[in-house]
Each structure stands twice: as structure tokens, then as C-alpha cells.
Design a protein around this motif. Sequence first.
Motif, short mmCIF file in Angstrom:
data_model
loop_
_atom_site.label_atom_id
_atom_site.label_comp_id
_atom_site.label_asym_id
_atom_site.label_seq_id
_atom_site.Cartn_x
_atom_site.Cartn_y
_atom_site.Cartn_z
N LEU A 167 0.98 -1.26 0.15
CA LEU A 167 -0.18 0.04 0.02
C LEU A 167 0.93 1.15 0.00
O LEU A 167 0.33 2.43 -0.44
CB LEU A 167 -1.09 -0.05 1.23
CG LEU A 167 -2.03 -0.91 1.14
CD1 LEU A 167 -2.79 -0.93 2.42
CD2 LEU A 167 -2.89 -0.64 0.06
N GLU A 168 2.08 1.46 0.64
CA GLU A 168 2.75 2.49 0.47
C GLU A 168 3.57 2.73 -0.89
O GLU A 168 3.29 3.90 -1.30
CB GLU A 168 4.16 2.14 1.27
CG GLU A 168 3.80 2.22 2.89
CD GLU A 168 5.22 2.10 3.73
OE1 GLU A 168 5.98 2.45 3.43
OE2 GLU A 168 5.08 1.45 4.95
N HIS A 173 0.43 4.18 -2.81
CA HIS A 173 0.23 5.53 -2.36
C HIS A 173 1.28 6.65 -3.29
O HIS A 173 1.07 7.39 -3.81
CB HIS A 173 0.54 5.76 -1.03
CG HIS A 173 0.50 7.01 -0.42
ND1 HIS A 173 -0.76 7.93 -0.45
CD2 HIS A 173 1.45 7.92 -0.22
CE1 HIS A 173 -0.47 8.86 -0.04
NE2 HIS A 173 0.73 9.36 0.39
N SER A 201 0.06 6.42 -6.92
CA SER A 201 -0.97 7.44 -7.02
C SER A 201 -0.47 8.75 -6.84
O SER A 201 -1.29 9.63 -7.59
CB SER A 201 -2.21 6.95 -6.42
OG SER A 201 -1.72 6.85 -4.92
N ARG A 249 -5.90 3.42 -6.84
CA ARG A 249 -6.55 3.32 -5.42
C ARG A 249 -7.61 2.53 -5.17
O ARG A 249 -7.81 1.78 -4.34
CB ARG A 249 -6.96 4.76 -5.12
CG ARG A 249 -5.33 5.52 -4.65
CD ARG A 249 -5.66 7.08 -4.47
NE ARG A 249 -4.30 7.68 -4.24
CZ ARG A 249 -4.18 8.92 -3.95
NH1 ARG A 249 -5.21 9.76 -4.08
NH2 ARG A 249 -3.08 9.36 -3.40
N ALA A 257 -6.28 -1.12 -5.12
CA ALA A 257 -5.66 -1.36 -3.87
C ALA A 257 -6.65 -1.65 -2.87
O ALA A 257 -6.53 -2.55 -2.03
CB ALA A 257 -4.76 -0.17 -3.41
N VAL A 258 -7.77 -0.71 -2.65
CA VAL A 258 -8.50 -0.95 -1.83
C VAL A 258 -9.49 -2.15 -1.84
O VAL A 258 -9.70 -2.97 -0.90
CB VAL A 258 -9.52 0.43 -1.73
CG1 VAL A 258 -10.92 0.23 -0.74
CG2 VAL A 258 -8.86 1.74 -1.17
N HIS A 277 -2.65 1.81 6.89
CA HIS A 277 -2.38 2.01 5.67
C HIS A 277 -3.56 1.79 4.70
O HIS A 277 -3.77 2.81 3.80
CB HIS A 277 -1.22 1.23 5.03
CG HIS A 277 0.08 1.50 5.57
ND1 HIS A 277 0.40 2.86 5.33
CD2 HIS A 277 0.99 0.81 6.04
CE1 HIS A 277 1.80 2.95 5.78
NE2 HIS A 277 2.03 1.69 6.31
N GLU A 311 -5.45 4.80 2.68
CA GLU A 311 -5.81 4.54 1.13
C GLU A 311 -7.26 5.01 0.85
O GLU A 311 -7.62 5.45 -0.22
CB GLU A 311 -5.51 3.19 0.64
CG GLU A 311 -5.39 2.84 -0.54
CD GLU A 311 -4.23 3.93 -1.26
OE1 GLU A 311 -4.23 4.32 -2.29
OE2 GLU A 311 -3.17 4.13 -0.60
N ASP A 358 -7.58 8.58 0.63
CA ASP A 358 -6.79 8.81 -0.71
C ASP A 358 -7.86 8.50 -1.63
O ASP A 358 -7.98 9.20 -2.77
CB ASP A 358 -5.69 8.14 -0.69
CG ASP A 358 -4.38 8.59 0.19
OD1 ASP A 358 -4.40 9.90 0.61
OD2 ASP A 358 -3.43 7.87 0.18
#
Length: 384
Positions: free
Chosen positions: A242-243, A246, A249, A279, A282-283, A306, A310, A313
Motif C-alpha cells: 500500500l505504501e 500511495h 498514485s 487506489r 488497492a482498496v 495504511h 488509502e 486517498d
Amino acid sequence: MSCPFAKTASADGVCPMKFDQNRDRQQAGSEDKDKVNHQSDDSGIVAPKCPFGYDSHTFKLGPLSCMLCKALLYESSKCAPCNHKFCKACISHFKDCPLCGADIEKIEPDTDLQVLVDRFINGHARIKRTQVDADTREVKDEQKKVIYGDVSMERGAFLVQQAMMAFHAKNIESAKSRLSLCAEDIREQLKTSGNTTELCSQLGAVLGMLGDCCRAMGSSGSAVTYYEESAEFLSKIPKRDLELVHTLSVSLNKIGDLSYYDGNLQSARSYYTRALDVRRDAVKEHKDASSQTMCIRKGAVTKLKHLRLEVVDLAVSLAKVADVDRSLGNEHVAIQGFQEAIEHLESLKLSSSEAGLEQRRHSVLEFLHSQLAEKQEPVSASTV
């Protein structure tokens, strides 16, 4: 932006840039360092040690540092008549010497000192690993050889730390110079090691920082070039981290912001949408990871934080796309985007220990509700 060298920091995953904690664990937990110490005793091979006291764990202020920005001197300059020395960009804002208070009659370049600083960087941090067989006990020419551990990580972390200190002190040229050296090193490694996850993530993050430097200097074109290359390398990495998601994105959104400010709404929407898709994926992928199965694993709390970040974000990306849709005259689509963002934020439950994230969530929610209430004069989502 997170440290691009955290993944390869040490055997236990501790980032060398977190210099205020876990130092003892870093030094004791590495089998490679134990090996170096053993070789030092038996074969005349000694571990590296900086004569000025700089190292990858402490980054403490040394004699070649600027007392204002705390980073290594860049364009070293001395004040006359007191002869105190600083970075050119740092001291240019003062009329009196910040160390002794004397009137500054003029500022002169200190070429000799800058040569020393440059030699320090090229020597202390650029020395390549000595290729010595671990089983070899013979030392040629009766000279001790120096084996460096993960030099690439230590040099990269060192340069990034110096760049970050300079950037925060608004010494942008210094930051850009250090980051350029770091990027050059990683590119050299890519030629021999290929596009590994670690190298791609490191280079992607460093290129994003270089984009920030160019943007701060007013060079939008160069900033876009760096952001695009950053996104290119980060896109090669699996989206499980996830980093890294981030960071990718953010690079895409920054290109969108620059396009937005230039009035190129279609281009802005394209980049905002790419960031939104990253994003969303990822979510969606990590949503199930917040279940009980994940909560019993080590590091679950960090991963959940994290994931929550997200989600915030994701709402920001929805707002950016909706804002451009409104500017393009697609009001109905824009409203749907703002409403979806609100739904995500209102469903997000944060703990009392996440006050900072809660503040940001509340701020974004206020912006979204204002957009739905004030359709005639929308506020640019690029500021969110």
C-alpha cells in the motif's frame, strides 16, 4: 513520502532513516555485519567507518554540514569578515551572521571547502563493494581490504536524508543535487540487477522527489518528466504494498495537478483517473485483509492504518476527477463522484489513536459537502 530504502534497510527491515530508534537492534540483527566483524578479526578485513562521524544510522551533524539547513554544504560560501560558512542558498537570506551576529559585508564562495565536501561524498558514499571471496584468508600486498555491507542502501539512504533536510530548509538546488546522485546510482544497479522490486520502488520514489524539487523551482516541464518516469517504474511493481500504491498514485495526481493549472483539463482528468484506478484496485484487493484473518497476523495494525489512509486517498481521487468533470460540463457525473467519495469517508471508522487521519478525513468531507452545496462556484479539487 515514505523512505524509498526502508525495504532493504537491514535484516529485520528497519529503515536506516529512522535514526532515533532501534539502532542497537539494527547493528546486532544483521548476519552480514557479524560476518564482516569476524573477517576483521581473522583475515585483516575491516568494516568501514566514516572519519567525520557520518553514518547511515545517525546522520548526525558533522563538520561538513551547514548549520542552517543541517545538510551537507552545497555551494559552500563564507561570510566576510567573520568567515563563518554556510550553503549559498541558506546564507543569502541573512544580513547578519546567524552564528555570531556580525554584519555581513559580503558573501564569497569557498571553493576549497566545497571540493572537500564533494570528495567526501564521492569517497565516503560512492566507494563500490570490494569483491573479496569470503573464504579467502590471504590479503594481497599485506594491505587490509575494506568490505562494505549493502553500500547501495547506505549511500542511497544517506543522500536522501541529506536531500530531505535541504528541501525542508528550502535549499532546493542542494536537495536536487543529492537526489540526482542517488538516482544515478540506482540506474547503474538496474543495468546489472534488472528491474527488481526494491530497485524500482527506490528509483520511483527518488524520481518523485526530484519532481517535487523541479516543481518548487518553477520548472513544470521537468517536474512532469520526473513524475512520469516515477510512475513508470512504480507501475512495474505488484500492487500488494500500500505504501508503493500511495507513492504511485501521488505521482500521477501531481502530473494531473500541473495539467489542471495549465488549463489542460482532459490531460488532468486522464492522470487523475489513472490514480483513481490504482487506489480503487488497492482498496478492493486489501479490503478482505482487514478481516479477522489479517488481525491475527504480525503487523496487522500497521496494515490496517495504511488501508484506512488509502480509503481517504481514494476519496480525494474521486473528488479530483469529479472536479474536472464539473469543469468540463459533466455536472451529473461530477455529483456522482462527490457522493461516492462521501460514502467512502462516512463508512470509514477510525480509532482514537488516528487523530491526524481523522482530521484529514473531516477536512475532505467538508470540501465534498461544500461542492454539493455550491454548484455554481466549485473550488478546485487539486487543492485537496
